[in-house]
Design an enzyme around this catalytic site. Structure first.
Site, PDB file in Angstrom:
ATOM      1  N   GLY A 100      17.513 -10.308 -18.342  1.00 43.32           N
ATOM      2  CA  GLY A 100      18.802 -10.778 -18.835  1.00 43.32           C
ATOM      3  C   GLY A 100      18.692 -10.975 -20.329  1.00 43.32           C
ATOM      4  O   GLY A 100      17.692 -10.582 -20.934  1.00 43.32           O
ATOM      5  N   PHE A 103      18.042 -13.491 -21.918  1.00 44.18           N
ATOM      6  CA  PHE A 103      16.960 -14.412 -22.278  1.00 44.18           C
ATOM      7  C   PHE A 103      15.597 -13.735 -22.302  1.00 44.18           C
ATOM      8  O   PHE A 103      14.676 -14.212 -22.931  1.00 44.18           O
ATOM      9  CB  PHE A 103      16.921 -15.531 -21.232  1.00 44.18           C
ATOM     10  CG  PHE A 103      16.830 -14.993 -19.817  1.00 44.18           C
ATOM     11  CD1 PHE A 103      15.603 -14.630 -19.282  1.00 44.18           C
ATOM     12  CD2 PHE A 103      17.982 -14.802 -19.072  1.00 44.18           C
ATOM     13  CE1 PHE A 103      15.543 -14.085 -18.005  1.00 44.18           C
ATOM     14  CE2 PHE A 103      17.911 -14.258 -17.792  1.00 44.18           C
ATOM     15  CZ  PHE A 103      16.689 -13.887 -17.263  1.00 44.18           C
ATOM     16  N   GLY A 104      15.427 -12.591 -21.576  1.00 42.98           N
ATOM     17  CA  GLY A 104      14.132 -11.932 -21.480  1.00 42.98           C
ATOM     18  C   GLY A 104      13.916 -11.404 -20.069  1.00 42.98           C
ATOM     19  O   GLY A 104      14.876 -11.093 -19.365  1.00 42.98           O
ATOM     20  N   LYS A 114       9.935 -16.617 -15.380  1.00 41.84           N
ATOM     21  CA  LYS A 114      10.967 -16.246 -16.344  1.00 41.84           C
ATOM     22  C   LYS A 114      10.406 -16.445 -17.737  1.00 41.84           C
ATOM     23  O   LYS A 114      10.073 -17.565 -18.120  1.00 41.84           O
ATOM     24  CB  LYS A 114      12.179 -17.143 -16.102  1.00 41.84           C
ATOM     25  CG  LYS A 114      13.408 -16.817 -16.864  1.00 41.84           C
ATOM     26  CD  LYS A 114      14.579 -17.507 -16.162  1.00 41.84           C
ATOM     27  CE  LYS A 114      15.685 -17.899 -17.098  1.00 41.84           C
ATOM     28  NZ  LYS A 114      16.755 -18.628 -16.396  1.00 41.84           N
ATOM     29  N   ASP A 170      27.898 -22.469 -15.120  1.00 46.03           N
ATOM     30  CA  ASP A 170      27.743 -21.015 -15.118  1.00 46.03           C
ATOM     31  C   ASP A 170      27.557 -20.506 -13.700  1.00 46.03           C
ATOM     32  O   ASP A 170      26.637 -19.761 -13.412  1.00 46.03           O
ATOM     33  CB  ASP A 170      26.575 -20.615 -16.029  1.00 46.03           C
ATOM     34  CG  ASP A 170      26.704 -19.170 -16.537  1.00 46.03           C
ATOM     35  OD1 ASP A 170      27.835 -18.629 -16.488  1.00 46.03           O
ATOM     36  OD2 ASP A 170      25.701 -18.593 -16.969  1.00 46.03           O
TER      37      ASP A 170
END
Ligand code: NAG
Ligand code: NAG
Ligand code: NAG
Ligand code: NAG
Ligand code: NAG
Ligand code: NAG
Ligand code: NAG
Ligand code: NAG
Length: 746
Positions: free
Chosen positions: A479, A481-482, A499, A595
Site C-alpha cells: 500500500g 505505506f510500504g 508491515k 477508515d
C-alpha cells in the site's frame, strides 16, 4: 440505489453552496480552482476543480504525474496529481484588476522520475517573489516536526495563501523556476479568488494604524503583497474554508499557539447556543462563527488577573507583520464602556494601552470590531525564525475597569513583502535530524513513547530472520505505506504479517505510533491483534497475527476465489460490526476508526472477520460530553461520512457511515441496513450495536429460510457478547426493520 445516493449527495452539496452564497454581500468576480496535472472538471465534494492546461503559457517541458505514494490521509483533490518540470513554466490567469487571494497547494512526494528530495524552486507572481529556492520536502519535514506529527495531513502537504494586487490591464502570472540544473519545480493546486478591495489593503482615505515601537502610522499599500501566516479562531475550533462565506479562508484552532501558563486561563464560549445576535459589517470580514467563542480570563474576579493571556507565533526574521484582532462583546456582565479594559502587547511592546471593545463598537453589544497593528521583526545575524509573542492582560484598578479581564475572538497575521525587492520568501528551515543510532540490539530510534509492556519489541535481526532479509517472495500485500510480508517468528513456528513502513522520512510516523498505541490496548476477537513492533535502525515495522484469507475486498472483486456464500458474507459482516461496536462502546474510550473499508476487514483461516488498520483512529468524545472531535478530514474517499466532511465533526457515526458503504459492496440483500447507515444525518444512523442486532436478525432469517441448512458452528460467534435469543428476536427485529424503512432521530 447507489445512483440515488450520489445524486442526493450532489444536490446536497449544491444546496449548501447556494445557501451560503445567498447570505453574502460579496461575490468574487474571479474564481479559479485548478487541480494541476489534471484535465476536465473534478469535485472534492465541496468545490469544482478544473484542469490546468488552458492556463499554462506553454506545456513544453512540463509533465503531469500522479504521486507514487498515495497516502490515504491526504485529500485526493488537488494533492494526488502535480504539474512538474525541470525548466521554467508559467501560468497566466485573465483576471479583473484588484486584490486576489492566491492559494498554492503542494504535496512533496515521489513522482515517477521525480524524487521527493530533488524539488527546489522559486515561485513568482508578477513582480513578487513568493518562494525562493524552496526545498519542498525540507519544509514538509520541518512542518511535521513542528506539528509534532499531531496531524497527518499537515505533515505531508504544504498550503500557502497570499494576497496580491493586480493592476489594470495586467494578467496574474505565476512563474515556477527550478533552483538549479538538478532540481525541479512542481505544483498540485492553485486557487485565484477576487476579494473586496478594502479587505486587507488600507483604503486611501484612512490614515493607517499603530506600528508598535514607533510613533509612525502604518498602512498596507496595494504595491505590497501579503502572505497569510496565521489565521485563528480563538477559544474555538477550526472553521474550515467551506464555512467562510465566499472567501474560503481557513480559520485554524489556536491550540498550537496559545501558551497555557497556568490552569486559570479560560476559553469560555461566548455564545454556546449560537442564539445571540451578531453583526459583522461588512459580512465578509470574518464568519459569524468566529465570534461565538473567545479566549478570556473570566469576568468573575476569581482568577489571577495579573497573568497575561499569551500566544506565540513563529515567523521569519526581517519582515514587517500586520496583526488583525477580531473582537465582539457578548458577555452579559459587560454592558458599558469601561466595563472591560485591557492592555495588548505585541513582541513585548505596548500596542494598545486601553483596549475597550464596547468603545470601539460605539456601545453596541454583538457588533464585531477589528483592530490592526504592525510590527517589524528585524534581521538578527543568521537567525532564521523568531517567536512573535502576543500578550494581553487587564487593568486591575476598579477605577479604570469594572471587570478585570482580557479577551480575544480571532486573529490574522500577515507578512508584508519587502519594499525594494518585493520579496516575501523566507529561508529554508534547517534539516531535521531527530534520529539516534545504536545498531545491534533493539532500540527506539525515533524516541516515540511506545508501550513495551503490552506488546513485544522486536529487533531488526529477528525481523530479518523472519522474512529472509525482506525477500520479495514473502510480500503478500502493499500500500502507500510500504510492503506487507508473511514471515515466521520464534524459530519459524508462528506465521505473522509484517508491515514495513517506507523508510526514512517522517511520513507515516504518526500513523505508526497511533496504531501501536491503539492496538496494544485493545484485544478483541474481531480486531486484528498486534503482536509487536520494531523501531530499529530507522525501520518502522509492525507485526500482526497472520490472516490466512487476506482482506474482504479480494473475495469480492475480480478474483479467482470461489464466491462467498450469502451466509458467510453475513457472518463476516457481523464479525466486522462487532469489532466496530467494541471500538465504539466496549473499550475505555470511544474509538473512531475513520477508515472502515473492505480492504481493512481481514479474514483468518476460519473466515473470522477482523477489523484492521488503526493508523487513522481517534479517541472519540467520552461518555460525559457527547461533543464531537474536530479534525482535518481524513479517510478514504467514497467511504467518508459527508457530515464529517462538511462539518469536520467526527463522531462514532462516521464509522457507521463507512461501514454502510462496506455493506453495499455487492451485498445486495443487506442494502436496507446499508441505507440506514448512510443517512445524511449521523443522528438518523443506527448505532453499531443496532447494526449488529440487525445483521444477526438477518442471519437468523436466512437460516430458517435455508432448506438445506447446515449447522452453524457456534465458534464463529463469540457468545460472551450481546447475543439475543430467537424469541426476543422477533419483536426487536420488527422494531429495527421498521426503523430502517422509516428512520427516526433517537
Ligand atoms: C466544466 O464545468 C464547466 C461549468 O459547469 C463547464 O462549462 C465546462 O464545460 C466543463 N468542462 C468539462 C471539460 O466538462
Ligand atoms: C514566464 O513569464 C515571465 C514573466 O512574464 C517571462 O519572463 C518568462 O519568459 C516566461 N517563461 C516561460 C518559460 O514562458
Ligand atoms: C533539500 O533538502 C534536503 C535536506 O537538507 C537535501 O538533502 C536535498 O538535497 C535538498 N534538495 C535540493 C534539491 O536542494
Ligand atoms: C464566581 O464564580 C463562582 C464559582 O464558579 C460562583 O459561585 C459565583 O457565583 C461567581 N460570581 C459571580 C459574580 O458571577
Ligand atoms: C505581560 O506581558 C507584558 C509584555 O511582555 C509584560 O510587560 C508584563 O510584565 C506581563 N505581565 C505579567 C503580569 O506577566
Ligand atoms: C520558539 O518557541 C519554541 C517553544 O517555546 C521553541 O522550541 C523554539 O526554539 C523557539 N524558537 C525560536 C526561534 O526562538
Ligand atoms: C527520549 O526522550 C526522553 C524525554 O524526552 C529523554 O529523556 C531520553 O533521553 C530520550 N531517549 C533517547 C534515546 O534519546
Ligand atoms: C529458538 O531456538 C533456540 C535454539 O534452538 C532456542 O534456544 C530458543 O529458545 C528458541 N526460541 C523459541 C521462542 O522457541
Amino acid at each position: 440505489m447507489t445512483i440515488t445516493f450520489t445524486t442526493s449527495l450532489t444536490l446536497f452539496f449544491l444546496l449548501l453552496h447556494f445557501s451560503t452564497h445567498l447570505q453574502a454581500n460579496y461575490f468574487p468576480e474571479d474564481i479559479f480552482t485548478i487541480s494541476c496535472g489534471t484535465t476536465g472538471n473534478s469535485s472534492d465534494g465541496q468545490r469544482r476543480w478544473t484542469g490546468d492546461e488552458e492556463y499554462l503559457s506553454s506545456q513544453d517541458g512540463t509533465v503531469s504525474e500522479k504521486a507514487t505514494t498515495q497516502s490515504f490521509s491526504i485529500n485526493e483533490i488537488p494533492y494526488s496529481t502535480a504539474r512538474l518540470s525541470r525548466s521554467q513554466f508559467n501560468y497566466s490567469f485573465p483576471v479583473s484588476p484588484g486584490p486576489k487571494f492566491l492559494r498554492l497547494f503542494f504535496y512533496p512526494a515521489d513522482y515517477p522520475s521525480f524524487s521527493r528530495s530533488h524539488a527546489s524552486f522559486t515561485v513568482q507572481s508578477n513582480q513578487f517573489t513568493l518562494l525562493n529556492a524552496f526545498n519542498a520536502s525540507l519544509h514538509a519535514d520541518a512542518q511535521a516536526a513542528d506539528a509534532q506529527a499531531a496531524d497527518a495531513q499537515a505533515t505531508k502537504t504544504i498550503f500557502r495563501e497570499y494576497v496580491v494586487n493586480v493592476n489594470d490591464g495586467e494578467r496574474l502570472i505565476l512563474t515556477f523556476t527550478p533552483s538549479h540544473p538538478n532540481s525541479y519545480a512542481f505544483i498540485n493546486g492553485i486557487e485565484v479568488l477576487s476579494m473586496p478591495t478594502d479587505l486587507y489593503y488600507t483604503p486611501p482615505n484612512e490614515i493607517g494604524f499603530t506600528q508598535v515601537g514607533t510613533t509612525t502610522l502604518y498602512s498596507v499599500e496595494t504595491s505590497s503583497a501579503l502572505q497569510t501566516e496565521y489565521r485563528i479562531n480563538s477559544g474555538g475550533q477550526q472553521i474550515p474554508p467551506q464555512n467562510d462565506i465566499c472567501l474560503f479562508r481557513d480559520w485554524a484552532d489556536e491550540e498550537a499557539f496559545f501558551i497555557k501558563e497556568n490552569q486559570q486561563n479560560n476559553d469560555l464560549p461566548a455564545d454556546m447556543d449560537g442564539k445571540m445576535s451578531i453583526t459583522v459589517s461588512p459580512d465578509y470580514l470574518a464568519p459569524k462563527e468566529l465570534f461565538r467563542t473567545a479566549r478570556n480570563q473570566g469576568t468573575n474576579g476569581t482568577l489571577n488577573k495579573m497573568s497575561n493571556l499569551t500566544w506565540v507565533f513563529p515567523v521569519d526574521c526581517g519582515f514587517t507583520y500586520v496583526l488583525r484582532f477580531h473582537f465582539c462583546e457578548l458577555d452579559p456582565l459587560i454592558n458599558d464602556m469601561g466595563d472591560r479594559r485591557f492592555f495588548i502587547y505585541i513582541n513585548n511592546q505596548l500596542a494598545e494601552d486601553r483596549a475597550d471593545v464596547l468603545k470601539w463598537s460605539e456601545k453596541q453589544k454583538g457588533v464585531a470590531v477589528h483592530r490592526n497593528y504592525a510590527v517589524m521583526i528585524p534581521k538578527n545575524g543568521n537567525q532564521k525564525r523568531f517567536n512573535l509573542s502576543l500578550q494581553m492582560h487587564p487593568y486591575e484598578s476598579s477605577v479604570d475597569t469594572t471587570y478585570s479581564d482580557a479577551f480575544l475572538n480571532g486573529l490574522e497575521i500577515f507578512k508584508i513583502s519587502e519594499d525594494q525587492s518585493n520579496n516575501l520568501a523566507g529561508p529554508n528551515p534547517d534539516p531535521w535530524t531527530p534520529l539516534l543510532f545504536s545498531t545491534t540490539k533493539s532500540t527506539n530510534d525515533y524516541n516515540f513513547s511506545l508501550p513495551s509492556d503490552q506488546c513485544r519489541q522486536f529487533s531488526l535481526v529477528e525481523i530479518k530472520a523472519a522474512t529472509k532479509n525482506f525477500d520479495s517472495v514473502f510480500i503478500v500485500g502493499e500500500g502507500g505505506f510500504g510492503h506487507v510480508y508473511k514471515g515466521y517468528i520464534d524459530n519459524g513456528s508462528i506465521p505473522v504479517a509484517i508491515k514495513r513502513l517506507r523508510q526514512g522520512s517522517q511520513q507515516g510516523a504518526c500513523e505508526f505510533v497511533n496504531e501501536i498505541q491503539m492496538l496494544s490496548q485493545l484485544r478483541h476477537r474481531h480486531l486484528v491483534s498486534l503482536i509487536g513492533y520494531c523501531c530499529d535502525n530507522k525501520e518502522m515495522i509492525l507485526v500482526y497475527d497472520f490472516m490466512g484469507r487476506g482482506n474482504l475486498r479480494d473475495h469480492l472483486y475480480g478474483t479467482d476465489n470461489p464466491s462467498l456464500s450469502w451466509k458467510q458474507r453475513l457472518k463476516i459482516c457481523i464479525g466486522a460490526a462487532r469489532g466496530l461496536r467494541y471500538l465504539h462502546s466496549g473499550a475505555k474510550h470511544v474509538i473512531i476508526h475513520r477508515d472502515v473499508k473492505t480492504t481493512n476487514i481481514l479474514l483468518n483461516e476460519k473466515w473470522v472477520a477482523k477489523v484492521s488498520d488503526f493508523g487513522l483512529s481517534k479517541i472519540g468524545p467520552n461518555e460525559m460530553s457527547k461533543a464531537h472531535v474536530s479534525t482535518a478530514v481524513k479517510g478514504s474517499f467514497g467511504y467518508l461520512d459527508p457530515e464529517y466532511f462538511i462539518r469536520q465533526r467526527l463522531t462514532e457515526k462516521s464509522d457507521v457511515y463507512s461501514f454502510g458503504v462496506v455493506l453495499f459492496e455487492c451485498f445486495a440483500m443487506i442494502c436496507e441496513i446499508g441505507i440506514s447507515c448512510l443517512s445524511q444525518e449521523g443522528i438518523q444512523r443506527p448505532s453499531m450495536n443496532d447494526v449488529v442486532l440487525m445483521l444477526e436478525s438477518a442471519l437468523k432469517l436466512q437460516e430458517s429460510a435455508d432448506e438445506s441448512e447446515e449447522e452453524v458452528r457456534e465458534d464463529v460467534f463469540d457468545i460472551e457478547e450481546h447475543h439475543i435469543s430467537s424469541k426476543a428476536n422477533d419483536k426487536l427485529m420488527l422494531e429495527l426493520f421498521s426503523e430502517i424503512v422509516d428512520p427516526k432521530p433517537r
